[in-house]
Design a protein around this motif. Structure first.
Motif, PDB file in Angstrom:
ATOM      1  N   GLN A  12       0.844  -1.183   0.000  1.00  0.00           N
ATOM      2  CA  GLN A  12       0.000   0.000   0.000  1.00  0.00           C
ATOM      3  C   GLN A  12       0.885   1.240   0.000  1.00  0.00           C
ATOM      4  N   VAL A  13       0.591   2.188  -0.864  1.00  0.00           N
ATOM      5  CA  VAL A  13       1.379   3.407  -0.967  1.00  0.00           C
ATOM      6  C   VAL A  13       0.855   4.461   0.001  1.00  0.00           C
ATOM      7  N   GLN A  14       1.763   5.124   0.660  1.00  0.00           N
ATOM      8  CA  GLN A  14       1.397   6.227   1.551  1.00  0.00           C
ATOM      9  C   GLN A  14       2.344   7.393   1.337  1.00  0.00           C
ATOM     10  N   LEU A  15       1.840   8.587   1.584  1.00  0.00           N
ATOM     11  CA  LEU A  15       2.656   9.795   1.562  1.00  0.00           C
ATOM     12  C   LEU A  15       2.722  10.348   2.975  1.00  0.00           C
ATOM     13  N   VAL A  16       3.921  10.610   3.439  1.00  0.00           N
ATOM     14  CA  VAL A  16       4.119  11.184   4.760  1.00  0.00           C
ATOM     15  C   VAL A  16       4.942  12.453   4.609  1.00  0.00           C
ATOM     16  N   GLU A  17       4.432  13.532   5.185  1.00  0.00           N
ATOM     17  CA  GLU A  17       5.101  14.813   5.043  1.00  0.00           C
ATOM     18  C   GLU A  17       5.764  15.232   6.343  1.00  0.00           C
ATOM     19  N   SER A  18       6.758  16.080   6.214  1.00  0.00           N
ATOM     20  CA  SER A  18       7.446  16.625   7.374  1.00  0.00           C
ATOM     21  C   SER A  18       8.016  17.986   7.023  1.00  0.00           C
ATOM     22  N   GLY A  19       8.437  18.712   8.058  1.00  0.00           N
ATOM     23  CA  GLY A  19       9.140  19.964   7.825  1.00  0.00           C
ATOM     24  C   GLY A  19       8.346  21.217   8.109  1.00  0.00           C
ATOM     25  N   GLY A  20       7.098  21.098   8.476  1.00  0.00           N
ATOM     26  CA  GLY A  20       6.320  22.296   8.776  1.00  0.00           C
ATOM     27  C   GLY A  20       6.711  22.890  10.119  1.00  0.00           C
ATOM     28  N   GLY A  21       6.119  24.024  10.427  1.00  0.00           N
ATOM     29  CA  GLY A  21       6.391  24.647  11.717  1.00  0.00           C
ATOM     30  C   GLY A  21       6.186  26.141  11.671  1.00  0.00           C
ATOM     31  N   LEU A  22       6.703  26.790  12.705  1.00  0.00           N
ATOM     32  CA  LEU A  22       6.600  28.240  12.855  1.00  0.00           C
ATOM     33  C   LEU A  22       7.897  28.893  12.397  1.00  0.00           C
ATOM     34  N   VAL A  23       7.787  29.918  11.575  1.00  0.00           N
ATOM     35  CA  VAL A  23       8.965  30.608  11.065  1.00  0.00           C
ATOM     36  C   VAL A  23       8.677  32.103  11.014  1.00  0.00           C
ATOM     37  N   GLN A  24       9.698  32.906  11.190  1.00  0.00           N
ATOM     38  CA  GLN A  24       9.529  34.355  11.137  1.00  0.00           C
ATOM     39  C   GLN A  24       9.453  34.830   9.687  1.00  0.00           C
ATOM     40  N   PRO A  25       8.826  35.960   9.455  1.00  0.00           N
ATOM     41  CA  PRO A  25       8.805  36.524   8.095  1.00  0.00           C
ATOM     42  C   PRO A  25      10.216  36.662   7.538  1.00  0.00           C
ATOM     43  N   GLY A  26      10.368  36.296   6.282  1.00  0.00           N
ATOM     44  CA  GLY A  26      11.676  36.296   5.653  1.00  0.00           C
ATOM     45  C   GLY A  26      12.435  34.997   5.812  1.00  0.00           C
ATOM     46  N   GLY A  27      11.925  34.108   6.631  1.00  0.00           N
ATOM     47  CA  GLY A  27      12.598  32.843   6.900  1.00  0.00           C
ATOM     48  C   GLY A  27      12.341  31.794   5.830  1.00  0.00           C
ATOM     49  N   SER A  28      12.893  30.610   6.079  1.00  0.00           N
ATOM     50  CA  SER A  28      12.808  29.508   5.120  1.00  0.00           C
ATOM     51  C   SER A  28      12.424  28.212   5.824  1.00  0.00           C
ATOM     52  N   ALA A  72       0.764  13.205  -5.241  1.00  0.00           N
ATOM     53  CA  ALA A  72       1.661  12.509  -6.158  1.00  0.00           C
ATOM     54  C   ALA A  72       0.906  11.484  -6.987  1.00  0.00           C
ATOM     55  N   THR A  73       1.312  11.374  -8.232  1.00  0.00           N
ATOM     56  CA  THR A  73       0.813  10.308  -9.103  1.00  0.00           C
ATOM     57  C   THR A  73       1.887   9.233  -9.145  1.00  0.00           C
ATOM     58  N   ILE A  74       1.533   8.050  -8.663  1.00  0.00           N
ATOM     59  CA  ILE A  74       2.538   7.012  -8.429  1.00  0.00           C
ATOM     60  C   ILE A  74       2.144   5.723  -9.124  1.00  0.00           C
ATOM     61  N   THR A  75       3.118   5.111  -9.746  1.00  0.00           N
ATOM     62  CA  THR A  75       2.952   3.764 -10.286  1.00  0.00           C
ATOM     63  C   THR A  75       3.537   2.787  -9.281  1.00  0.00           C
ATOM     64  N   ALA A  76       2.717   1.841  -8.854  1.00  0.00           N
ATOM     65  CA  ALA A  76       3.140   0.854  -7.865  1.00  0.00           C
ATOM     66  C   ALA A  76       3.044  -0.548  -8.458  1.00  0.00           C
ATOM     67  N   PHE A  77       3.765  -1.487  -7.848  1.00  0.00           N
ATOM     68  CA  PHE A  77       3.756  -2.872  -8.331  1.00  0.00           C
ATOM     69  C   PHE A  77       2.363  -3.494  -8.203  1.00  0.00           C
ATOM     70  N   SER A  78       1.586  -3.005  -7.245  1.00  0.00           N
ATOM     71  CA  SER A  78       0.298  -3.627  -6.954  1.00  0.00           C
ATOM     72  C   SER A  78      -0.858  -3.076  -7.777  1.00  0.00           C
ATOM     73  N   THR A  79      -0.586  -2.089  -8.624  1.00  0.00           N
ATOM     74  CA  THR A  79      -1.666  -1.482  -9.407  1.00  0.00           C
ATOM     75  C   THR A  79      -1.339  -1.561 -10.895  1.00  0.00           C
ATOM     76  N   SER A  80      -2.372  -1.575 -11.719  1.00  0.00           N
ATOM     77  CA  SER A  80      -2.174  -1.703 -13.157  1.00  0.00           C
ATOM     78  C   SER A  80      -1.954  -0.362 -13.836  1.00  0.00           C
ATOM     79  N   SER A  81      -2.248   0.723 -13.138  1.00  0.00           N
ATOM     80  CA  SER A  81      -2.080   2.056 -13.711  1.00  0.00           C
ATOM     81  C   SER A  81      -1.723   3.036 -12.587  1.00  0.00           C
ATOM     82  N   PRO A  82      -1.156   4.187 -12.942  1.00  0.00           N
ATOM     83  CA  PRO A  82      -0.790   5.165 -11.908  1.00  0.00           C
ATOM     84  C   PRO A  82      -2.005   5.645 -11.119  1.00  0.00           C
ATOM     85  N   LEU A  83      -1.822   5.839  -9.847  1.00  0.00           N
ATOM     86  CA  LEU A  83      -2.882   6.342  -8.977  1.00  0.00           C
ATOM     87  C   LEU A  83      -2.434   7.609  -8.280  1.00  0.00           C
ATOM     88  N   ASP A  84      -3.414   8.373  -7.814  1.00  0.00           N
ATOM     89  CA  ASP A  84      -3.137   9.616  -7.116  1.00  0.00           C
ATOM     90  C   ASP A  84      -3.183   9.409  -5.614  1.00  0.00           C
TER      91      ASP A  84
END
Length: 121
Positions: free
Chosen positions: A1-17, A97-109
């Motif tokens: 099963q395909v999953q997307l996990v995100e990271s990197g968010g948070g609080l930042v001051q104006p002008g920051g990155s 993300a549109t991903i092609t996986a071994f378990s599916t016959s076509s790309p899925l979102d």
């Protein structure tokens, strides 16, 4: 099963990155393309930008050269580099993300849950 996990968010001051990461896990063959969206408080979700399988990128007008989307195919990870952040950039940022996986016959979102980015002094 395909999953997307995100990271990197948070609080930042104006002008920051910040750099957001979107890691795809599962029986993946390849990431065919990735989009980043954001959902500001009280507003509709909007497209930030897109990266195609060949690496071509496009961005919405409000980005103004401040954000960069990339994909590390070897790591099945997409990135959104945010620079020169403004309070108006405060939002939940989600990868798609549109991903092609071994378990599916076509790309899925697939969608990531989306980290919160807050720009405030």
């Amino acid at each position: 099963q395909v999953q997307l996990v995100e990271s990197g968010g948070g609080l930042v001051q104006p002008g920051g990155s910040l750099r957001l990461a979107c890691v795809a896990s599962g029986n993946i063959i390849r990431i065919n393309g990735m989009k980043w969206y954001r959902h500001p408080p009280g507003k509709q979700r909007e497209l930030v930008g897109t990266i195609e399988r060949d690496g071509a990128t496009s961005y919405s007008d409000f980005v103004l050269g401040r954000f960069t989307i990339s994909v590390d195919s070897a790591r099945n990870t997409g990135y959104l580099q945010l620079t020169s952040l403004k309070p108006a950039d405060t939002a939940v940022y989600s990868c798609h993300a549109t991903i092609t996986a071994f378990s599916t016959s076509s790309p899925l979102d697939y969608w990531g849950p989306g980290p919160q980015v807050t720009v405030s002094s």
